[in-house]
Design a protein around this motif. Structure first.
Motif, PDB file in Angstrom:
ATOM      1  N   GLU A   1       0.831  -1.212   0.000  1.00 53.63           N
ATOM      2  CA  GLU A   1       0.000   0.000   0.000  1.00 53.63           C
ATOM      3  C   GLU A   1       0.867   1.266   0.000  1.00 53.63           C
ATOM      4  O   GLU A   1       0.635   2.210  -0.745  1.00 53.63           O
ATOM      5  N   MET A   2       1.895   1.228   0.849  1.00 52.64           N
ATOM      6  CA  MET A   2       2.820   2.359   0.912  1.00 52.64           C
ATOM      7  C   MET A   2       3.549   2.529  -0.418  1.00 52.64           C
ATOM      8  O   MET A   2       3.751   3.622  -0.908  1.00 52.64           O
ATOM      9  N   TRP A   3       3.941   1.406  -0.994  1.00 52.78           N
ATOM     10  CA  TRP A   3       4.625   1.432  -2.292  1.00 52.78           C
ATOM     11  C   TRP A   3       3.730   2.103  -3.338  1.00 52.78           C
ATOM     12  O   TRP A   3       4.170   2.950  -4.105  1.00 52.78           O
ATOM     13  N   GLN A   4       2.447   1.718  -3.342  1.00 54.68           N
ATOM     14  CA  GLN A   4       1.521   2.310  -4.311  1.00 54.68           C
ATOM     15  C   GLN A   4       1.410   3.817  -4.108  1.00 54.68           C
ATOM     16  O   GLN A   4       1.362   4.584  -5.060  1.00 54.68           O
ATOM     17  N   SER A   5       1.381   4.247  -2.866  1.00 55.32           N
ATOM     18  CA  SER A   5       1.252   5.688  -2.642  1.00 55.32           C
ATOM     19  C   SER A   5       2.563   6.394  -2.995  1.00 55.32           C
ATOM     20  O   SER A   5       2.578   7.536  -3.441  1.00 55.32           O
ATOM     21  N   PHE A   6       3.701   5.684  -2.828  1.00 52.53           N
ATOM     22  CA  PHE A   6       4.996   6.258  -3.204  1.00 52.53           C
ATOM     23  C   PHE A   6       5.092   6.460  -4.710  1.00 52.53           C
ATOM     24  O   PHE A   6       5.456   7.536  -5.188  1.00 52.53           O
ATOM     25  N   VAL A   7       4.721   5.421  -5.470  1.00 52.91           N
ATOM     26  CA  VAL A   7       4.939   5.517  -6.920  1.00 52.91           C
ATOM     27  C   VAL A   7       4.006   6.532  -7.590  1.00 52.91           C
ATOM     28  O   VAL A   7       4.263   6.957  -8.712  1.00 52.91           O
TER      29      VAL A   7
END
Ligand code: BG6
Length: 477
Positions: free
Chosen positions: A73-79
């Motif tokens: 989830e964090m990765w998705q918000s990062f990208v």
């Protein structure tokens, strides 16, 4: 604290450093809530990809390097911060598109251009950035090492970039400056009463600075063979460690006051003649041992290579504080363990009541971050016999705050516009000036490098270098 908004334009976005370090470090800063919510990352490189293709690539090549605080989830918000643009550094129209992309943003008050490419691309990249107006006072430019292979090439790089950017806009990376316990040397020395009074030639017998690596050259044989340990580690990382240990108290903690004092250290290093190099510099290569290949058997290394995988230097600093104190500097690949540390060996007392004591201070940058002092204490039992005991301050116990990797800390410094942890042009060129006689000597001497078995602490010759002065490396003390 208020977070600065930013645009990071990452040249070399498909390269090794971006994948292994820069993007994972930006992820960590993002996950820790340390990036402005609208801050944006624009990856650029020659590869013909669109944003979706780039995201796919980092999903497979970069995500694996995120070792902590990962969640999908964090990765998705990062990208969501990331966009990609194909840019050929030699093509002006690509830069026009780049400028349009950046300017399409409502707020472009803080543009960071990170050149994580081979230095031969710096000049055309800077020229084109300037042509499209991406060199104004809101723009900072980050230069990734290697910043030259000798004095002349580093001067050339600096001169090229200086045509288009002011010194105050230029952030020269040395990731060792991002290491917490190296920065800690300043408060340790200048924020306490204990050490500074004895931090000089009257009390210090010798200083040792070591960066030991366990790895060999791995898949970097080709790069490494044209580089060697002196260029790869001494001219930059070891020199920064040396500066922090040896510098005088800066007038303030402002970037230029600190950098002025660092510069003075490098300028005061005694220049070496060819004879000095022959006597005070040991270069060596690892040989096959313990089931490991020797350097000359590594992939992409010529069988007759003379490139050093280890170097040890006896240096001196010509200032009232340090006159006559040997500074032993060393670094090597394929050592028994990975560590980076600074050791101050203090002189024995003139008229010891308790036998010849030898106090020691060790500042470790890695693998753990510790500061240890070794002193004489009473042995248990009757009488007053003494023994050595070590007291260790473990920085992980001082604070359980998340400790950022060096590159993350440095990226945040650039976003915030603090130059303290970046090299100024004059510092970098002075450091090259000092190592040049060593490179010149090696280029002409018929002597071959010494040898050390893989997973050992270096060649016998490096032990002899210290034994000559009646000293020994830490592991032999
Ligand atoms: C890099 C060198 O600058 O520093 C590498 O090019 C080396 O050869 C690395 O392995 C060491 O960095 P660290 O942070 O792992 O000690």
């Amino acid at each position: 604290a208020q977070l600065n908004n930013f645009d990071i334009i990452l040249f070399g976005a498909t390269g090794d450093l971006a994948m292994r370090k820069l993007l994972p470090c930006l992820y960590q800063a993002h996950a820790a809530g340390l990036l402005h919510p609208e801050g944006r990352i624009l990856g650029v490189s020659r590869s013909k990809l669109d944003t979706a293709g780039f995201l796919e690539k980092i999903h497979s090549d970069s995500k694996i390097h995120i070792k902590t605080h990962f969640s999908e989830e964090m990765w998705q918000s990062f990208v969501r911060r990331i966009q990609y643009l194909t840019v050929d550094v030699n093509n002006l129209s690509d830069f026009e598109r780049l400028a349009q992309t950046v300017k399409a943003r409502t707020q472009t008050d803080n543009v960071v251009i990170y050149l994580s490419t081979a230095p031969k691309f710096f000049a055309p990249a800077c020229e084109h950035l300037a042509k499209v107006g991406l060199n104004g006072s809101n723009v900072r430019i980050v230069l990734e090492k290697p910043l030259g292979t000798d004095l002349a090439s580093s001067q050339q790089i600096n001169a090229d970039v200086a045509q288009y950017f002011q010194e105050q806009q230029i952030y020269r990376i040395d990731h060792y400056l991002g290491k917490e316990n190296l920065q800690n040397v300043l408060p340790l020395r200048f924020g306490n009463i204990f050490f500074e009074p004895v931090w000089n030639r009257d009390f210090v017998q010798s200083v040792q600075i070591t960066i030991a690596e366990q790895l060999g050259v791995e898949e970097r044989g080709e790069f490494y063979d044209s580089t060697g340990a002196l260029r790869d580690m001494v001219q930059n990382h070891i020199m920064q460690m040396l500066c922090f240990v040896a510098m005088e108290r800066p007038k303030s903690l402002g970037a230029d006051d600190v950098r002025d004092e660092k510069l003075k250290v490098v300028a005061a290093l005694k220049p070496m003649t060819a004879n000095d190099v022959a006597r005070n510099v040991i270069r060596a290569q690892y040989t096959a041992a313990n089931g490991l290949k020797g350097y000359l058997q590594e992939h992409n290394v010529p069988a007759d290579s003379r490139t050093e995988t280890y170097v040890a230097i006896r240096a001196e600093i010509d200032t009232p504080r340090w006159q006559g104190v040997p500074f032993y500097l060393r670094t090597g690949k394929r050592m028994p363990s990975r560590s980076a540390e600074i050791v101050l060996n203090f002189k024995p007392q003139a008229k010891p009541l308790f036998g010849a004591n030898a106090n020691r201070l060790v500042i470790r940058l890695q693998p753990d971050e510790t500061i240890s002092t070794t002193w004489w204490v009473k042995q248990v039992g009757s009488g007053l016999d003494v023994q050595a005991a070590t007291m260790t301050l473990d920085m992980a116990q001082v604070s359980d705050e998340r400790r950022a990797e060096a590159y993350e800390l440095l990226l945040r410094e650039v976003i915030d516009g603090r130059l303290n942890l970046f090299n100024r042009r004059d510092e970098l060129e002075k450091a090259w000036e000092w190592v040049m006689p060593i490179l010149d000597y090696w280029a002409t001497t018929p002597d071959k490098p010494c040898e050390y078995p893989a997973q050992s602490w270096g060649p016998q010759e490096a032990k002899d270098l210290l034994a000559r002065d009646g000293n020994a490396w830490l592991e032999d003390q």
